[in-house]
Design a protein around this motif. Structure first.
Motif, PDB file in Angstrom:
ATOM      1  N   HIS A  15       0.840  -1.209   0.000  1.00  0.00           N
ATOM      2  CA  HIS A  15       0.000   0.000   0.000  1.00  0.00           C
ATOM      3  C   HIS A  15       0.867   1.247   0.000  1.00  0.00           C
ATOM      4  O   HIS A  15       1.389   1.662   1.026  1.00  0.00           O
ATOM      5  CB  HIS A  15      -0.935  -0.004   1.214  1.00  0.00           C
ATOM      6  CG  HIS A  15      -1.991   1.052   1.193  1.00  0.00           C
ATOM      7  ND1 HIS A  15      -3.323   0.774   0.940  1.00  0.00           N
ATOM      8  CD2 HIS A  15      -1.929   2.386   1.365  1.00  0.00           C
ATOM      9  CE1 HIS A  15      -4.025   1.896   0.976  1.00  0.00           C
ATOM     10  NE2 HIS A  15      -3.196   2.898   1.234  1.00  0.00           N
ATOM     11  N   HIS A  17       1.193   5.341  -1.891  1.00  0.00           N
ATOM     12  CA  HIS A  17       0.676   6.384  -2.774  1.00  0.00           C
ATOM     13  C   HIS A  17       1.884   7.115  -3.349  1.00  0.00           C
ATOM     14  O   HIS A  17       2.859   7.352  -2.637  1.00  0.00           O
ATOM     15  CB  HIS A  17      -0.177   7.390  -2.000  1.00  0.00           C
ATOM     16  CG  HIS A  17      -1.336   6.772  -1.283  1.00  0.00           C
ATOM     17  ND1 HIS A  17      -2.535   6.508  -1.897  1.00  0.00           N
ATOM     18  CD2 HIS A  17      -1.476   6.359   0.002  1.00  0.00           C
ATOM     19  CE1 HIS A  17      -3.366   5.971  -1.012  1.00  0.00           C
ATOM     20  NE2 HIS A  17      -2.753   5.867   0.148  1.00  0.00           N
ATOM     21  N   GLU A 130      -8.541   2.357  -1.784  1.00  0.00           N
ATOM     22  CA  GLU A 130      -8.932   1.943  -0.466  1.00  0.00           C
ATOM     23  C   GLU A 130     -10.336   2.459  -0.193  1.00  0.00           C
ATOM     24  O   GLU A 130     -10.634   3.631  -0.397  1.00  0.00           O
ATOM     25  CB  GLU A 130      -7.938   2.439   0.592  1.00  0.00           C
ATOM     26  CG  GLU A 130      -7.740   3.956   0.568  1.00  0.00           C
ATOM     27  CD  GLU A 130      -6.526   4.402   1.375  1.00  0.00           C
ATOM     28  OE1 GLU A 130      -6.531   4.291   2.608  1.00  0.00           O
ATOM     29  OE2 GLU A 130      -5.549   4.846   0.727  1.00  0.00           O
ATOM     30  N   HIS A 196      -6.010  -2.803   5.302  1.00  0.00           N
ATOM     31  CA  HIS A 196      -4.882  -1.883   5.207  1.00  0.00           C
ATOM     32  C   HIS A 196      -4.676  -1.185   6.557  1.00  0.00           C
ATOM     33  O   HIS A 196      -5.617  -1.010   7.313  1.00  0.00           O
ATOM     34  CB  HIS A 196      -5.205  -0.882   4.079  1.00  0.00           C
ATOM     35  CG  HIS A 196      -4.722   0.511   4.267  1.00  0.00           C
ATOM     36  ND1 HIS A 196      -3.402   0.827   4.373  1.00  0.00           N
ATOM     37  CD2 HIS A 196      -5.398   1.685   4.350  1.00  0.00           C
ATOM     38  CE1 HIS A 196      -3.286   2.138   4.516  1.00  0.00           C
ATOM     39  NE2 HIS A 196      -4.479   2.683   4.512  1.00  0.00           N
ATOM     40  N   ASP A 236       2.247   2.486   3.622  1.00  0.00           N
ATOM     41  CA  ASP A 236       1.239   3.550   3.541  1.00  0.00           C
ATOM     42  C   ASP A 236       1.914   4.895   3.261  1.00  0.00           C
ATOM     43  O   ASP A 236       1.479   5.946   3.730  1.00  0.00           O
ATOM     44  CB  ASP A 236       0.384   3.626   4.813  1.00  0.00           C
ATOM     45  CG  ASP A 236      -0.837   4.534   4.619  1.00  0.00           C
ATOM     46  OD1 ASP A 236      -1.297   4.685   3.479  1.00  0.00           O
ATOM     47  OD2 ASP A 236      -1.321   5.105   5.620  1.00  0.00           O
TER      48      ASP A 236
HETATM   49 ZN   LIG Z   1      -3.688   4.913   1.744  1.00  0.00          ZN
END
Ligand SMILES: [Zn+2]
Length: 288
Positions: A15, A17, A130, A196, A236
């Motif tokens: 996970h 970004h 998500e 997550h 994350d």
């Molecule tokens: Zn996220």
């Protein structure tokens, strides 16, 4: 001191970004790769991060397309295996509720999740996410539409046979009871539901058959490993220049994995199980 010796075939961040506008962009992916990363699940950032003003479901197409194109660019430039994950973040749904009211917000967001499902069907994305409910308190009606959107996403994922990355409040019996009911209603497979931002208490998610994706501080992974290897690892990473150090960096998953292997706390077989076998089983993909 054994830094150069540990060579792991697969190191997957489940996970991340990446934000080419407000963050490091490609450089973050390069740092992940240099640290030993091989594969990332690239979760779309919110519409505002793409300068998209949402008034209808189809406005999300630009967000998902942008994420897929970003993933292709990262793969070409770095050689990393990149799996896009597309969906409507719970905070995005809260924002839509504020602007349009809950009824219209639910219409827009369920339409957007259907569009996201199209990306999975066309193999441009690997999973939905998500999606879920805010980790902070919201009005009861906003919480209710969050649950409705989540249940809708489970239906779409079930029909496609794909996985769904959940964003929810912290793990608790109440949370997993709620999720369990939705999973039964929608008949999505339990292990296709990925929690997550999981803590080290993986046993609770596993008791319900849900796949935990553990936020990969050394402490969390060391604690999770004491139980078993039935989890995924994630940073994350949010790639936001306005919040440096707010979250784990892009090198975290490869660094922590290597460190634990070097210290003898994680065998190479177990590392392969977490970074390769668990990923392939959960998402129905091949990463080698
Ligand atoms: Zn996220």
């Amino acid at each position: 001191m054994f830094g150069g010796l540990v060579k792991l075939e697969a190191v997957t961040d489940n996970h991340m970004h990446i934000d080419p506008r407000g963050g490091m962009g490609l450089e973050a992916a390069k740092r992940f790769k240099r640290a030993g990363g091989t594969c990332m699940f690239l979760v779309n950032k919110m519409s505002k991060d793409w300068d998209v003003t949402v008034t209808k479901a189809s406005d999300f197409t630009a967000v998902f397309e942008g994420t897929v194109e970003l993933g292709q660019m990262i793969a070409e430039e770095t050689g990393l295996v990149v799996f896009p994950v597309v969906g409507v973040h719970p905070a995005e749904l809260v924002y839509l509720c504020e602007r349009f009211g809950t009824v219209r917000a639910l219409e827009i967001s369920t339409g957007a999740v259907d569009i996201a499902g199209g990306f999975v069907e066309n193999r441009m994305a690997a999973a939905l996410g998500e999606i879920g409910r805010p980790h902070y308190p919201v009005e009861p009606d906003v919480f209710e539409v969050s649950n409705k959107l989540l249940e809708h996403a489970m239906c779409v994922a079930k029909d496609l046979g794909c996985a769904l990355q959940l964003h929810t409040e912290s793990a608790s019996e109440k949370l997993f009871d709620d999720l369990s009911k939705m999973i039964k209603n929608t008949r999505i497979k339990y292990d296709k539901v990925v929690k997550h931002f999981s803590g080290p208490e993986t046993a609770l998610a596993q008791k319900y058959g849900i796949t935990p994706s553990v936020l990969s501080s050394t402490e969390n992974i060391t604690a999770a490993l004491k139980h078993n290897t039935g989890f995924l690892m994630e940073s994350d990473y949010i790639d936001d220049n306005t919040r440096p150090g707010a979250v784990l960096g892009p090198k975290t998953v490869p660094r922590v994995t290597k460190k634990l292997v070097e210290e003898g706390l994680l065998s190479l077989e177990d590392a392969a199980r977490i970074h390769c076998d668990n990923i392939e089983k959960t998402y129905g993909v091949e990463i080698k």
